[in-house]
Design an enzyme around this catalytic site. Structure first.
Site, PDB file in Angstrom:
ATOM      1  N   GLY A 242       0.831  -1.199   0.000  1.00  0.00           N
ATOM      2  CA  GLY A 242       0.000   0.000   0.000  1.00  0.00           C
ATOM      3  C   GLY A 242       0.865   1.248   0.000  1.00  0.00           C
ATOM      4  O   GLY A 242       2.025   1.226  -0.417  1.00  0.00           O
ATOM      5  N   SER A 243       0.306   2.313   0.507  1.00  0.00           N
ATOM      6  CA  SER A 243       1.000   3.595   0.517  1.00  0.00           C
ATOM      7  C   SER A 243       2.038   3.650   1.630  1.00  0.00           C
ATOM      8  O   SER A 243       1.986   2.879   2.597  1.00  0.00           O
ATOM      9  CB  SER A 243       0.000   4.733   0.713  1.00  0.00           C
ATOM     10  OG  SER A 243      -0.571   4.663   2.018  1.00  0.00           O
ATOM     11  N   GLY A 247       2.165   2.204   5.561  1.00  0.00           N
ATOM     12  CA  GLY A 247       3.311   1.538   6.170  1.00  0.00           C
ATOM     13  C   GLY A 247       3.748   2.181   7.469  1.00  0.00           C
ATOM     14  O   GLY A 247       4.183   1.493   8.397  1.00  0.00           O
ATOM     15  N   GLU A 264       5.716  -3.342   1.281  1.00  0.00           N
ATOM     16  CA  GLU A 264       5.928  -2.931  -0.110  1.00  0.00           C
ATOM     17  C   GLU A 264       5.059  -1.702  -0.315  1.00  0.00           C
ATOM     18  O   GLU A 264       3.848  -1.796  -0.506  1.00  0.00           O
ATOM     19  CB  GLU A 264       5.557  -4.067  -1.061  1.00  0.00           C
ATOM     20  CG  GLU A 264       6.179  -3.923  -2.437  1.00  0.00           C
ATOM     21  CD  GLU A 264       5.418  -2.965  -3.316  1.00  0.00           C
ATOM     22  OE1 GLU A 264       5.891  -1.810  -3.470  1.00  0.00           O
ATOM     23  OE2 GLU A 264       4.362  -3.337  -3.834  1.00  0.00           O
TER      24      GLU A 264
END
EC number: 1.2.1.3
Length: 509
Positions: A242-243, A247, A264
């Site tokens: 995701g963004s 994270g 990721e």
């Protein structure tokens, strides 16, 4: 009237696909979560959500399944993944079509995402017979030292909307052959493809015959469901895509309980075009990297540095491609660019282009394409010639915007390339060996993916996928990414009749 009929047809087709794939009708017809397609903006299903209070019991079920699955020999676990690959081959057309409906991808990209699932299954089947440890030289006579790898536990997988099935398969195929069970929270924007994958795996499980229940659990919901998954101590590893903002929320929560994480995250990816570049090749690669999937790949090209000697040869051709690229509903037309996922994505694109203009950018393209559909957001990709890399260029906007800048020296371009927070994917276009090798060296690109004469998008499953810095440092898919899904034991066996200590330590009693 014609458009209304077409809209109803998409909902009907979605239901038919889900039925053919074996998804229980109750899961997508009578739930609380309204699912819309970005193709038209219409609601196509109502999916049953997982209550946050249910998450704990579902994870407990997955943990009990793990206690059985870890004892199944790895090659036998590989057989399940082989069967999953077969079922995906059988259902490739339907699942690919469902990806296009739910995400808005052109048909070749929807089918390509399913092919990626098939490929990772093939990779994982071979890997199930290659979970190797090392034999290590020991300083003590009559001893042997080695390492062994063991199943880890319950693996949590959190996926984003843009690759709703491929990223799940990267994680799940490896997790399953490594002896783990999987609890999957898909994006609440794309739950239908997750239900489809669960049904396809069930068909493989039925053929497999003796697997425990709850090898795969799907949790559908928003942030509270994700938080419950991340915070559960029975979840040994969380792989989250995701963004960078996501994270920053997930990472500390996992660290607070010493759980493993594969993050990721964002990717403000760039390409460099050198004086010797094959400009025809560069043009095609840049166009796909920046325009493909409507700029909604984590590996989409968002920045481009072009040497001053070839700038006037390449950029006008790029601008023409941006002005003429075909845009529309990929289920109705032969187009290259489908819609943005939703209104928020469109508004973020508009805000970024406004900022770029204020910062001296010259915009080619951009703006909403009028389709007569108030809730569908088709846009013309935007190429923005910038005087320098600053301000909005340093931020990732998840939309088809490419910022183009001129450079003189390669070292300068590499420094600018690396001067952003994310470090996912990168590329250089050159026929000069020295330039290529410099970009691949320790003083070159600081990204996890570094390409020469191909674009930033389109990674194969054989290599480890992921990036550095604010991209999170995680690795999924190929190479030795499997090690993240297992725990390592270093073992020393004394087969002598004495007890020498390491480092010559003496301790006699």
């Amino acid at each position: 009237m014609r458009r209304s009929g077409a809209r109803n047809m998409i909902a009907d087709e979605t239901a038919e696909i889900l039925s053919r794939l074996g998804v229980d009708e109750k899961l997508y017809t009578s739930g609380e979560l309204a699912v819309s397609t970005p193709l038209t903006g219409e609601i196509i299903s109502n999916v049953k959500q997982t209550g946050a209070e249910e998450v704990s019991s579902k994870i407990e079920d997955a943990h009990r399944a793990f206690l059985q699955w870890r004892n199944v020999p790895a090659p036998r676990r590989g057989e399940l993944v082989r069967l999953l690959g077969e079922e995906l081959r059988n259902d490739k057309e339907d699942l690919g079509r469902l990806v296009s409906i739910e995400v808005g991808k052109v048909p070749s990209e929807g089918a390509g995402e399913v092919q990626e699932m098939i490929d990772i299954c093939d990779f994982a089947v071979g890997l199930s017979r290659q979970l190797y440890g090392l034999t290590i030289a020991t300083e003590r006579d009559g001893h042997r030292m080695m390492e062994t790898w063991h199943p880890l536990g319950v693996v949590g997988v959190i996926t984003a909307f843009n690759f709703p099935v491929a990223v799940w398969s990267w994680n799940s195929a490896l997790a399953l052959i490594c002896g783990n069970t999987v609890v999957w929270k898909p994006s609440e924007k794309t739950p239908l493809t997750a239900l489809a994958c669960q049904a396809i795996l069930k068909k493989a499980l039925d053929r497999f015959g003796d697997a425990p229940e709850n090898l795969l659990t799907v949790l559908i919901g928003a942030g509270d469901v994700g938080e419950a998954l991340v915070d559960n101590t029975k979840v040994a590893l969380v792989s989250a895509t995701g963004s960078t903002r996501m994270g920053r929320l997930v990472g500390p929560r996992l660290a607070s309980r010493f759980a493993r994480q594969i993050l990721e995250l964002g990717g403000n990816n760039a390409g460099i075009v050198c004086p010797s570049a094959d400009l025809e090749m560069a043009l095609r690669a840049i166009a796909f990297g920046a325009i493909g999937t409507a700029g909604q790949r984590c590996t989409s090209m968002r920045r481009l540095f072009v040497h001053e000697d070839v700038y006037d040869q390449l950029v006008p051709r790029l601008k023409k491609a941006y002005e003429t690229v075909s845009i529309g509903n990929p289920l109705e037309q032969d187009v290259l660019v489908g819609p943005l996922i939703d209104r928020n994505a469109f508004e973020a694109m508009e805000a970024a282009l406004e900022s770029a203009t204020k910062q001296g950018g010259a915009v080619t393209g951009g703006g909403r394409v009028d389709t007569g559909l108030s809730e569908a957001y088709y846009v013309r990709p935007a190429l923005v010639e910038m005087p320098e890399q600053s301000g909005i260029v340093l931020e990732e906007t998840f939309a088809p915007i490419l910022y183009v800048m001129k450079y003189t020296e390669l070292s300068e371009a590499i420094a600018q390339h690396n001067a952003v927070g994310a470090g996912l994917s990168s590329s250089i276009f050159t026929l000069n060996m020295r330039e290529a090798e410099q970009f691949l060296s320790a003083t070159g690109s600081d990204c996890g993916i570094v390409n020469v004469n191909i674009g930033t998008s389109g990674a194969e499953i054989g290599g480890a996928f992921g990036g550095e810095k604010e991209t999170g440092g995680g690795r999924e898919s190929g190479s030795d990414a499997w090690k993240a899904y297992m725990r390592r034991s270093t073992n020393t066996i004394n087969y002598s009749d004495s007890l020498p200590l390491a480092q010559g330590v003496s301790f006699d009693i």
